[in-house]
Design a protein around this motif. Structure first.
Motif, short mmCIF file in Angstrom:
data_model
loop_
_atom_site.label_atom_id
_atom_site.label_comp_id
_atom_site.label_asym_id
_atom_site.label_seq_id
_atom_site.Cartn_x
_atom_site.Cartn_y
_atom_site.Cartn_z
N ASN A 25 43.62 41.36 49.67
CA ASN A 25 43.76 41.23 48.21
C ASN A 25 44.16 39.82 47.81
O ASN A 25 43.67 39.28 46.83
CB ASN A 25 44.75 42.27 47.69
CG ASN A 25 44.12 43.66 47.63
OD1 ASN A 25 42.94 43.80 47.29
ND2 ASN A 25 44.89 44.68 47.99
N LYS A 26 45.04 39.23 48.59
CA LYS A 26 45.48 37.88 48.28
C LYS A 26 44.29 36.91 48.36
O LYS A 26 44.14 36.01 47.53
CB LYS A 26 46.58 37.46 49.25
CG LYS A 26 47.39 36.32 48.72
CD LYS A 26 48.81 36.28 49.24
CE LYS A 26 49.50 35.22 48.39
NZ LYS A 26 50.81 34.92 48.73
N GLY A 30 42.45 34.49 45.33
CA GLY A 30 42.49 33.04 45.50
C GLY A 30 41.23 32.36 44.99
O GLY A 30 40.44 32.94 44.23
N ASP A 31 41.06 31.15 45.41
CA ASP A 31 39.89 30.37 45.01
C ASP A 31 38.68 30.88 45.80
O ASP A 31 38.61 30.69 47.02
CB ASP A 31 40.15 28.89 45.31
CG ASP A 31 39.01 28.01 44.81
OD1 ASP A 31 37.98 28.58 44.33
OD2 ASP A 31 39.13 26.79 44.92
N LEU A 32 37.77 31.50 45.10
CA LEU A 32 36.63 32.12 45.79
C LEU A 32 35.35 31.29 45.67
O LEU A 32 34.27 31.77 45.98
CB LEU A 32 36.39 33.53 45.24
CG LEU A 32 37.50 34.54 45.55
CD1 LEU A 32 37.23 35.86 44.82
CD2 LEU A 32 37.63 34.79 47.04
N ARG A 33 35.52 30.05 45.22
CA ARG A 33 34.32 29.20 45.15
C ARG A 33 33.75 29.05 46.55
O ARG A 33 34.50 28.80 47.51
CB ARG A 33 34.65 27.84 44.55
CG ARG A 33 34.67 27.85 43.03
CD ARG A 33 35.14 26.55 42.48
NE ARG A 33 36.52 26.28 42.90
CZ ARG A 33 37.21 25.21 42.51
NH1 ARG A 33 36.66 24.31 41.73
NH2 ARG A 33 38.45 25.04 42.92
N ILE A 53 40.59 41.99 41.28
CA ILE A 53 39.58 40.92 41.40
C ILE A 53 39.38 40.25 40.04
O ILE A 53 39.33 40.92 39.01
CB ILE A 53 38.23 41.50 41.90
CG1 ILE A 53 38.36 41.93 43.36
CG2 ILE A 53 37.09 40.51 41.70
CD1 ILE A 53 37.11 42.60 43.90
N ASN A 54 39.28 38.95 40.06
CA ASN A 54 39.13 38.21 38.81
C ASN A 54 38.05 37.13 38.97
O ASN A 54 38.23 36.00 38.55
CB ASN A 54 40.48 37.58 38.42
CG ASN A 54 40.47 37.00 37.03
OD1 ASN A 54 39.66 37.40 36.19
ND2 ASN A 54 41.37 36.05 36.78
#
Lengths: 235, 460
Positions: A25-26, A30-33, A53-54
């Motif tokens: 989840n962490k 985080g930065d999912l780029r 999720i965002n």
């Protein structure tokens, strides 16, 4: 993955037999780029998989998920290749959640947006307190589905149990099979052109091929919108 | 046949018989007439109005020969308060143990929410959202904001979960344990309706149960989900309306709460059935002790904090709640009164204006008003009306609430010093006695002048 693997489509695997749910989840927060997709192996019915999720990330869960899979999803696409426990996609804001098997109670509870697709049956209280999300269920839904649903659409390709749409507000429920009983203030209404279009679109989005004309429309009679209107006697 | 003598009908012939029935008194008659006229239960705002055993029924034993007092004006007395130390990596740190209770935007105007945030921030304490979600005004003005997760989930959004400082899962509230919120159509303005995803102007009745979990075992899983969503950073409070407090607090602790909030029956509401307000739930005094007993029974008093609310008005009330074992209190109605609720005037650009006529049109007068449910608040506190809400200027409201909180904390530390404590959290049960047998039994402290705690020691 084909030969075009690059920084913009990195694929990440989390094996919950060896790794912590908290780390999954962490990572998703985080930065999912650069992350194309995340695969969750050995979910083994764990609760709260892929919650919060965002980002427009793709998550595939290979197995059964416990409570609240994809809870509060915002923009992500989560596919559970298996069954989902209670409250899957609860409070979803946007994105898409798909369960290939069955879903337990409270599926899509209070979802504000997005699309929840359940290929099998859904349990009790599917779409309870729905706030604008869309739900397509390939099979049946249990009793008290659509309870106090405020906005959004539910398309049930099978049948519905007791108390369907009890105290429903502006949400609309479409059912293809039988309805055991409608809840308070829910009523059957004729299918209009818009309804046929909506059902057709949602079925297409969900990848299901029934005829929209086979569905019934259930919506609010709006008799509970205001308190006792006959209160006009005085001393 | 004798003719009746001519009599002056205005002359009383014999004394009027005004023997009132204790049971079928004027209030009861009025209640029955109202019920017969409307076919609908009465709905109103604020909390229980009946007389109840309360903090007023307790007294402090100040220091004397057997205890050593601190100088009331000079010596330090800390009121620092930390909430959420059990599992959260970012506990809430407050300068005072007096927080602002959850009250919704909808029940209150956006001006009020902004004023509360400003006052709380200046005083180093927290504010709390309510049913209907978080407004940008209150987030912006509040340094520490507790975000409620309610059964209705109106306006509950992951972005707001992420920008909250703590999450409070509301199981129930003291004014109506077992019931959901209510917001009558007059207050369901376009903005309120949009935030709650409801049609404008409907009489909104919130759910009384959460949509995605049922019992305490499910709650444990729900709390874990919220922890996962917030990466285990934010404290999670569980708020219960006071009924079976001993069991409910134990279940909340087992479910994984960092903080348990217990709201007694004097706790307020923006709109609830009178029968609910006055007849369901137990007094705050009884609830505090049961909650503390539960925490002591589980041996978690140093891990799980207790916040008490429901009719806390004064610094002495706060001190008594802390002495009984609470870590902090939450105040709702006291804050509203500080803002101007039940005042005869409201302040506009530094000038007092009379609100009497507006109270009159609600059928009431300042000092007696409980018409929050109508949205016609004469002083602009509990309203969504564009004209009425102007009557509460955020700066005025913020100053009043700040002064109120400041006064309470000064009283609290004064009492703590008098009891010989250099930290308000060192106040203890042994500092208290009760004035009535009822209060002694509920609070579990001796009746003043005796060593008798009914139900716990001697003679019971």
């Amino acid at each position: 993955m084909d030969g075009a693997v690059n920084a913009s489509s990195r694929s990440v695997v989390f094996d919950l037999a060896r790794q912590e749910l908290r780390d999954l989840n962490k990572f998703l927060h985080g930065d999912l780029r650069g992350v194309g997709s995340v695969t969750v192996e050995n979910p083994d019915g764990a609760n709260s998989i892929a919650v919060g999720i965002n980002a427009p990330v793709m998550v595939e869960v290979n197995g059964h998920a416990g409570y609240y899979v994809a809870g509060m999803n915002q923009g992500g696409t989560v596919v559970v290749h298996g069954n989902a426990g209670p409250g899957c996609a609860e409070n979803m804001m946007s994105g898409r959640v798909e369960v290939t098997g069955f879903a337990s109670g409270g599926a899509g509870a209070s979802a504000h947006g997005g699309l929840l697709v359940i290929r099998g049956d859904a349990g009790l209280r599917c779409g309870i307190s729905l706030k604008g999300g869309d739900i397509v269920v390939g099979g049946d839904v249990g009793s008290f589905s659509g309870f106090m649903a405020q906005a959004g659409r539910m398309v049930v390709c099978g049948s519905a149990g007791e108390g369907l749409g009890d105290s429903i507000y502006e949400a609309v429920i479409y059912v293809r099979g039988t309805v055991t009983a409608l809840g308070s203030d829910a009523r059957l209404e004729p299918m209009g052109e818009d309804d046929l279009r909506v059902v057709g679109k949602l079925l297409a989005d969900a990848g299901m091929s029934h005829l929209p004309s086979e569905f019934k429309r259930i919506a609010s009679a709006k008799t509970l919108y205001h308190w006792n209107a006959d209160a006009n006697l005085t001393y | 046949m004798a003719t009746k003598p001519e009599i002056d009908p205005t002359e009383p012939r014999e004394p009027l018989n005004l023997e009132e029935s204790a049971g079928l008194n004027r209030q009861a008659i009025h209640y029955i007439q109202r019920a017969a006229a409307t076919g609908l239960y009465e709905i109103r705002g604020l909390g229980a109005k009946r007389a109840l055993p309360h903090f007023d029924d307790l007294l402090f034993l100040g220091a004397s020969l057997s205890r050593y007092p601190l100088e009331g004006y000079r010596e330090k007395c800390s009121s620092k308060t930390v909430l959420g130390t059990r599992f959260a990596t970012k506990p809430i740190e407050l300068d005072i143990p007096i927080t602002i209770a959850g009250m919704s935007f909808g029940a209150l105007s956006a001006h009020v929410k902004e004023a509360l945030g400003r006052a709380a921030t200046e005083m180093g304490t927290s504010t709390t959202t309510g049913d209907g979600g978080m407004t940008s005004e209150e987030r912006k003005s509040s340094k520490t904001l507790v975000y409620q997760c309610l059964p209705s989930r109106y306006g509950f959004r992951p972005d707001d979960v992420r920008r909250a400082d703590a999450i409070e899962i509301v199981i129930g509230q003291g004014a109506k344990p077992g019931g959901g919120g209510m917001l009558l159509g007059q207050k369901v303005s376009p903005r309120v309706a949009k935030m709650r995803t409801l049609p404008e102007g409907i009489d909104q009745r919130s759910a009384c149960r959460h949509p995605d979990w049922t019992g305490p075992d499910d709650l444990a899983i729900k709390i874990k989900e919220l922890r996962e969503i917030t990466d285990w950073e934010k404290p999670i409070y569980v708020k219960v309306g006071a009924t079976r407090v001993f069991h409910d607090v134990k279940l909340a602790v087992h479910a994984g709460a960092d903080v348990v909030v217990v709201d007694g029956m004097q706790g307020g509401t923006a709109a609830t059935q009178v029968a609910f307000i006055e007849h369901v739930g137990i007094p705050t005094l009884a609830a505090v002790r049961q909650a503390v007993d539960a925490l002591e029974d589980l041996n978690v008093t140093d891990q799980v904090q207790l916040v008490v609310s429901g009719g806390v008005r004064t610094g002495a009330d706060v001190a008594k709640a802390l002495a009984l074992g609470a870590t902090a209190v939450a105040i709702g109605q006291g804050i509203l009164v500080a803002l101007g609720c039940n005042s005869g005037t409201y302040l506009q650009k530094g000038e007092h204006r009379s609100a009497i006529a507006d109270y009159r049109s609600l059928g009431t007068a300042p000092g007696f008003c409980h018409h929050c449910h109508t949205g016609r608040c004469p002083v602009g506190v509990t309203t969504q009306d564009a004209v009425l809400e102007q009557r509460l200027e955020p700066a005025v409201g913020a100053e009043r609430v700040r002064n109120y909180l400041k006064t309470l904390n000064m009283e609290l530390t004064m009492i703590a010093r008098a009891c010989g404590k250099h930290n308000v959290h060192h106040l203890e049960r042994e500092d208290l006695v009760a004035l009535s047998i009822e209060a002694a039994a509920m609070a579990g402290v001796p009746l003043a002048g005796t060593s008798w705690i009914p139900g716990r020691s001697g003679g019971a």
